[in-house]
Design a protein around this motif. Structure first.
Motif, PDB file in Angstrom:
ATOM      1  N   ALA A   1      40.670  57.646  24.018  1.00  0.00           N
ATOM      2  CA  ALA A   1      41.174  59.007  24.210  1.00  0.00           C
ATOM      3  C   ALA A   1      42.675  59.062  23.954  1.00  0.00           C
ATOM      4  O   ALA A   1      43.182  59.993  23.303  1.00  0.00           O
ATOM      5  CB  ALA A   1      40.854  59.485  25.624  1.00  0.00           C
ATOM      6  N   GLY A   2      43.398  58.050  24.451  1.00  0.00           N
ATOM      7  CA  GLY A   2      44.833  58.002  24.209  1.00  0.00           C
ATOM      8  C   GLY A   2      45.157  57.798  22.740  1.00  0.00           C
ATOM      9  O   GLY A   2      46.097  58.397  22.207  1.00  0.00           O
ATOM     10  N   SER A   3      44.369  56.966  22.068  1.00  0.00           N
ATOM     11  CA  SER A   3      44.579  56.734  20.650  1.00  0.00           C
ATOM     12  C   SER A   3      44.292  57.995  19.837  1.00  0.00           C
ATOM     13  O   SER A   3      45.026  58.333  18.907  1.00  0.00           O
ATOM     14  CB  SER A   3      43.672  55.588  20.177  1.00  0.00           C
ATOM     15  OG  SER A   3      43.886  55.292  18.822  1.00  0.00           O
ATOM     16  N   ALA A   4      43.229  58.714  20.212  1.00  0.00           N
ATOM     17  CA  ALA A   4      42.874  59.947  19.500  1.00  0.00           C
ATOM     18  C   ALA A   4      43.990  60.975  19.589  1.00  0.00           C
ATOM     19  O   ALA A   4      44.239  61.729  18.639  1.00  0.00           O
ATOM     20  CB  ALA A   4      41.579  60.520  20.069  1.00  0.00           C
ATOM     21  N   ALA A   5      44.680  61.000  20.731  1.00  0.00           N
ATOM     22  CA  ALA A   5      45.761  61.974  20.923  1.00  0.00           C
ATOM     23  C   ALA A   5      46.969  61.662  20.048  1.00  0.00           C
ATOM     24  O   ALA A   5      47.760  62.558  19.732  1.00  0.00           O
ATOM     25  CB  ALA A   5      46.175  62.000  22.389  1.00  0.00           C
ATOM     26  N   LYS A   6      47.114  60.395  19.634  1.00  0.00           N
ATOM     27  CA  LYS A   6      48.276  59.985  18.852  1.00  0.00           C
ATOM     28  C   LYS A   6      47.977  59.851  17.364  1.00  0.00           C
ATOM     29  O   LYS A   6      48.888  59.621  16.577  1.00  0.00           O
ATOM     30  CB  LYS A   6      48.810  58.653  19.383  1.00  0.00           C
ATOM     31  CG  LYS A   6      49.353  58.727  20.802  1.00  0.00           C
ATOM     32  CD  LYS A   6      49.859  57.360  21.267  1.00  0.00           C
ATOM     33  CE  LYS A   6      50.406  57.424  22.679  1.00  0.00           C
ATOM     34  NZ  LYS A   6      50.912  56.101  23.139  1.00  0.00           N
TER      35      LYS A   6
ATOM     36  N   GLY B   1      60.792  51.865  18.191  1.00  0.00           N
ATOM     37  CA  GLY B   1      60.602  53.302  18.113  1.00  0.00           C
ATOM     38  C   GLY B   1      59.313  53.707  17.441  1.00  0.00           C
ATOM     39  O   GLY B   1      59.171  54.844  16.979  1.00  0.00           O
ATOM     40  N   VAL B   2      58.344  52.781  17.378  1.00  0.00           N
ATOM     41  CA  VAL B   2      57.083  53.050  16.713  1.00  0.00           C
ATOM     42  C   VAL B   2      56.093  53.677  17.691  1.00  0.00           C
ATOM     43  O   VAL B   2      55.920  53.176  18.802  1.00  0.00           O
ATOM     44  CB  VAL B   2      56.496  51.736  16.144  1.00  0.00           C
ATOM     45  CG1 VAL B   2      55.093  51.957  15.598  1.00  0.00           C
ATOM     46  CG2 VAL B   2      57.399  51.186  15.059  1.00  0.00           C
ATOM     47  N   LYS B   3      55.463  54.756  17.263  1.00  0.00           N
ATOM     48  CA  LYS B   3      54.414  55.381  18.077  1.00  0.00           C
ATOM     49  C   LYS B   3      53.223  54.434  18.133  1.00  0.00           C
ATOM     50  O   LYS B   3      52.647  54.083  17.109  1.00  0.00           O
ATOM     51  CB  LYS B   3      54.007  56.722  17.474  1.00  0.00           C
ATOM     52  CG  LYS B   3      52.977  57.474  18.310  1.00  0.00           C
ATOM     53  CD  LYS B   3      52.728  58.876  17.772  1.00  0.00           C
ATOM     54  CE  LYS B   3      52.035  58.867  16.439  1.00  0.00           C
ATOM     55  NZ  LYS B   3      51.648  60.244  15.993  1.00  0.00           N
ATOM     56  N   THR B   4      52.859  54.024  19.343  1.00  0.00           N
ATOM     57  CA  THR B   4      51.862  52.979  19.511  1.00  0.00           C
ATOM     58  C   THR B   4      50.708  53.455  20.360  1.00  0.00           C
ATOM     59  O   THR B   4      50.895  54.153  21.358  1.00  0.00           O
ATOM     60  CB  THR B   4      52.494  51.737  20.182  1.00  0.00           C
ATOM     61  OG1 THR B   4      53.637  51.331  19.423  1.00  0.00           O
ATOM     62  CG2 THR B   4      51.518  50.594  20.253  1.00  0.00           C
ATOM     63  N   SER B   5      49.499  53.077  19.973  1.00  0.00           N
ATOM     64  CA  SER B   5      48.324  53.305  20.802  1.00  0.00           C
ATOM     65  C   SER B   5      47.560  51.992  20.902  1.00  0.00           C
ATOM     66  O   SER B   5      47.709  51.101  20.062  1.00  0.00           O
ATOM     67  CB  SER B   5      47.434  54.400  20.203  1.00  0.00           C
ATOM     68  OG  SER B   5      46.960  54.032  18.916  1.00  0.00           O
ATOM     69  N   VAL B   6      46.757  51.860  21.933  1.00  0.00           N
ATOM     70  CA  VAL B   6      45.950  50.663  22.143  1.00  0.00           C
ATOM     71  C   VAL B   6      44.497  51.046  21.925  1.00  0.00           C
ATOM     72  O   VAL B   6      44.007  52.040  22.471  1.00  0.00           O
ATOM     73  CB  VAL B   6      46.163  50.083  23.553  1.00  0.00           C
ATOM     74  CG1 VAL B   6      45.324  48.830  23.747  1.00  0.00           C
ATOM     75  CG2 VAL B   6      47.641  49.765  23.776  1.00  0.00           C
ATOM     76  N   TYR B   7      43.801  50.251  21.126  1.00  0.00           N
ATOM     77  CA  TYR B   7      42.436  50.563  20.705  1.00  0.00           C
ATOM     78  C   TYR B   7      41.543  49.363  21.030  1.00  0.00           C
ATOM     79  O   TYR B   7      41.969  48.217  20.890  1.00  0.00           O
ATOM     80  CB  TYR B   7      42.431  50.856  19.204  1.00  0.00           C
ATOM     81  CG  TYR B   7      41.178  51.501  18.678  1.00  0.00           C
ATOM     82  CD1 TYR B   7      40.839  52.802  19.046  1.00  0.00           C
ATOM     83  CD2 TYR B   7      40.342  50.819  17.799  1.00  0.00           C
ATOM     84  CE1 TYR B   7      39.695  53.400  18.549  1.00  0.00           C
ATOM     85  CE2 TYR B   7      39.201  51.414  17.295  1.00  0.00           C
ATOM     86  CZ  TYR B   7      38.877  52.702  17.672  1.00  0.00           C
ATOM     87  OH  TYR B   7      37.738  53.289  17.183  1.00  0.00           O
TER      88      TYR B   7
END
Length: 505
Positions: free
Chosen positions: A306-311, A431-437
Motif C-alpha cells: 500500500a505504501g509502495s502504491a502511494a509512491k 533525497g531519493v523517494k523510497t518505498s519498500v516492497y
C-alpha cells in the motif's frame, strides 16, 4: 559526450546529486576523504565508461556456450584492476565462476554477487549495434549507452567497480572488506552457482559478511524513485517437447501437410497440453496443487505494498512497459499485490516446423515450448517441477518431455536486517523517494545466500537508471538531464556512500 566540467556541474549541482555528495551520518567516518573521492570519480569517468564499453564488447552467453572462458577471464581481470588481492577461477560442472576477496583491515565485510553472462540478441532488432556500447541521446533522460548487458548486469556492476577504482585513485582504503562471487550462468537459471558459493573456502569467506548485494540501476526515469525489495521470486527455466517419436503417434520427422487428414500432430498436442497449465485467460496457473504451498501475503507485506502504491504511478509504469492495461483491470494496489504474490507460468517461446519467410506445407514431427515459472514463498523448484510432471502425466501427456535447464527457490530478507537498513539510509540521504516492497517480481539466485548454509541477508542496491533488459536497445544512463535521476558518476558515488553506511552496521 559532455565535457568534464559539465559532468562535475551535473554531479554536484543537481539537487539530488548535491544531496548524495553532501556529508551525512553514514559518511562521518570519511571525513575530508569524501572530497577526494568525489574528485576521483569525476577524474575516472572516461576510463570507467570505456571499461564498461569494453566489457559489453565481450558477450558471454551461457545459452549458446559462447565465450564463457573469455568472460570468466575478463571478470577476473576486472576484479584485479579494482583492487581485489585474491582472485580465483572456480570450476563448476558448467561455466566457471570467480571468487575474489579484498582485505581492507575493516571491521565489517560485504558480499558482492556479480554475473558476467548476458542474454542472446538479434542485431537486426537493435537501432544501435548491441556490442558497440554507443552513447546516444535519449529524450527526457540524457545520454545513454546502448548495448547488451548495459543494465543487466554489466552497467551497475561496472559502477560498483568504478567506486573501488575511486578509492584507489584517491589513495583511500575502502571502509569494508569485500567478498566477490561471480557466475556465468545467471541467464540460464544459475544451475551450478551453488557449487561456487558452497565450496568450503568461499563459504568460509562469506560467513563474516553483514550481507550480500547485487548492483542495480533501478531509479524511476520519471521521479528517481527506488523500490527496496525484501526478496525475489524463484524461477524454473524449462522446455516442453512433444514429438511423434516419443508419443508413438504422428510423424517421427516432418512430412507433407496433406497427410494431416490421417496423421496426428505433435504440435497440436503440445498446444493442448499447454492449455491445461493455466486458466482460459492465460493469467493464473492451473497446474494441480500449484497453490498448495503458496504463502499468502502477510498484513505487513500488504501494508508495504500500500505504501509502495502511494509512491509509484501506474500510468508511468504502463508507459515504460508499453502496456495499455494490467491483468484484471484492478486497482493499482491490487495490481502490485498480484505482482508480488502471484506465481506465474509463462511461455517464452513456441517453436515447431517452418518459421521462415512465406509458407512451407509440412506436418512437423516435433514441437517445443520454452517456459519460465516464477515461484513465491513457500514454493520450491523441486516440488514445482514434480507437480508439473504429475499434472501432464495425469492428463495423458506423460510422453511430453520436461527438460529443466536451471532455476532456484524464492529468496527473502528481513526488513530490519542491517543490509536493508543501510540501503534505506543511503537512498534517503540522497533525497531519493523510497518505498519498500515484499519481493522483486523477477529473479536472481539470492536464495544461495539467504538459505543455509550461508544464511545471510541479500538484496539489490544501486542508483542510476537503465532499461531494456533481455530486449533490443538495452541501455544505461550515463549523463542525466533529469536532476532526480543519477547518471553514471552519481551511481558510482552511491556505491561509495553505501560502503560507508555498511561499515556502520
Amino acid at each position: 559526450m559532455m565535457e568534464q566540467a559539465d559532468r562535475r556541474t551535473m554531479l554536484k549541482g543537481a539537487a539530488m546529486g548535491a544531496a548524495l555528495l553532501a556529508p551525512g551520518a553514514g559518511l562521518a567516518a570519511a571525513g575530508g576523504d569524501r572530497a577526494k573521492l568525489d574528485r576521483a570519480i569525476a577524474a575516472n569517468h572516461d576510463a570507467a565508461v570505456a571499461r564498461l564499453r569494453d566489457w559489453i564488447a565481450l558477450p558471454s552467453i551461457a545459452a549458446e556456450d559462447r565465450d564463457m572462458e573469455k568472460g570468466c577471464a575478463h571478470m577476473m581481470m576486472l576484479a584485479k584492476e579494482a583492487g581485489f588481492q585474491k582472485v580465483e577461477r572456480v570450476p563448476t560442472d558448467g561455466a566457471p565462476g570467480v571468487f575474489a576477496t579484498m582485505d581492507n583491515r575493516a571491521r565489517r565485510t560485504l558480499g558482492l554477487y556479480f554475473m558476467y553472462d548476458v542474454k542472446q540478441y538479434d542485431p537486426a532488432e537493435w537501432s544501435s549495434p548491441p556490442l558497440e556500447g554507443r552513447i546516444v541521446d535519449r529524450p527526457g533522460l540524457g545520454k545513454v549507452m546502448v548495448g547488451r548487458g548495459a543494465t543487466n548486469q554489466k552497467g551497475p556492476e561496472s559502477a560498483m567497480l568504478a567506486a573501488l577504482h575511486a578509492f584507489r585513485t584517491a589513495g583511500i582504503r575502502p571502509p569494508v572488506n569485500l567478498v566477490l562471487v561471480a557466475e556465468g550462468e545467471e541467464e540460464i537459471g544459475s544451475p551450478h552457482f551453488a557449487q561456487i558459493v558452497r565450496r568450503p573456502d568461499v563459504l568460509a569467506a562469506l560467513k563474516p559478511c553483514s550481507g550480500v548485494i547485487i548492483p542495480a540501476s533501478w531509479q524511476s526515469p520519471v521521479d528517481g524513485g527506488v523500490a527496496i525489495n525484501l526478496g525475489a521470486k524463484g524461477v524454473v527455466e524449462l522446455e516442453l517437447v512433444a514429438s511423434g517419436e516419443a508419443w508413438g503417434r504422428g510423424p517421427a520427422k516432418n512430412i507433407h501437410s496433406s497427410y494431416k487428414a490421417i496423421v496426428d500432430s505433435p504440435a497440436w498436442r503440445l498446444v493442448e497440453a499447454l492449455g491445461t497449465l493455466v486458466t482460459p485467460d492465460g493469467n493464473t496457473p492451473a497446474i494441480d496443487g500449484w497453490f498448495d504451498k503458496v504463502r499468502p501475503l502477510t498484513p505487513r507485506e500488504k501494508a508495504l505494498i500500500a505504501g509502495s502504491a502511494a509512491k509509484r504511478s501506474s500510468a508511468d509504469e504502463l508507459k515504460q512497459l508499453g502496456v495499455k492495461q494490467w491483468v484484471g483491470e484492478t486497482g493499482w494496489q491490487e495490481t502490485l499485490e498480484r505482482l508480488a504474490a502471484m506465481p506465474t507460468v509463462n511461455i517464452e517461446g513456441l517453436v515447431s516446423g517452418y518459421t521462415g519467410p512465406g509458407g512451407k506445407t509440412i506436418l512437423p514431427g516435433r514441437a517445443v515450448a520454452k517456459l519460465d515459472l516464477r515461484l513465491v514463498p513457500n514454493q520450491t523448484m523441486e516440488d514445482c517441477v514434480a507437480k508439473l510432471k504429475a499434472h501432464l502425466a495425469k492428463r495423458g501427456y506423460g510422453d511430453i518431455a520436461v527438460n529443466v535447464s536451471g532455476g532456484y527457490d524464492p529468496t527473502e530478507t528481513a526488513e530490519d536486517s542491517p543490509l536493508i537498513k543501510a540501503e534505506r539510509a543511503t537512498y534517503e540521504r540522497a533525497g531519493v523517494k523510497t518505498s519498500v516492497y515484499p519481493r522483486l517480481a523477477g529473479s536472481w539466485p539470492g536464495y544461495v545466500f539467504t538459505s543455509a548454509p550461508v544464511s545471510l541477508p541479500a538484496g539489490q542496491f544501486g542508483l542510476g537508471h537503465g532499461s531494456g533488459a533481455h530486449a533490443p536497445d538495452e541501455y544505461l544512463l550515463i549523463d542525466s538531464s533529469n536532476p532526480k535521476v543519477m547518471g553514471y558518476d552519481g551511481a558510482t558515488a552511491g556505491f561509495v556512500d553505501f560502503l560507508y553506511q555498511m561499515a556502520m552496521v
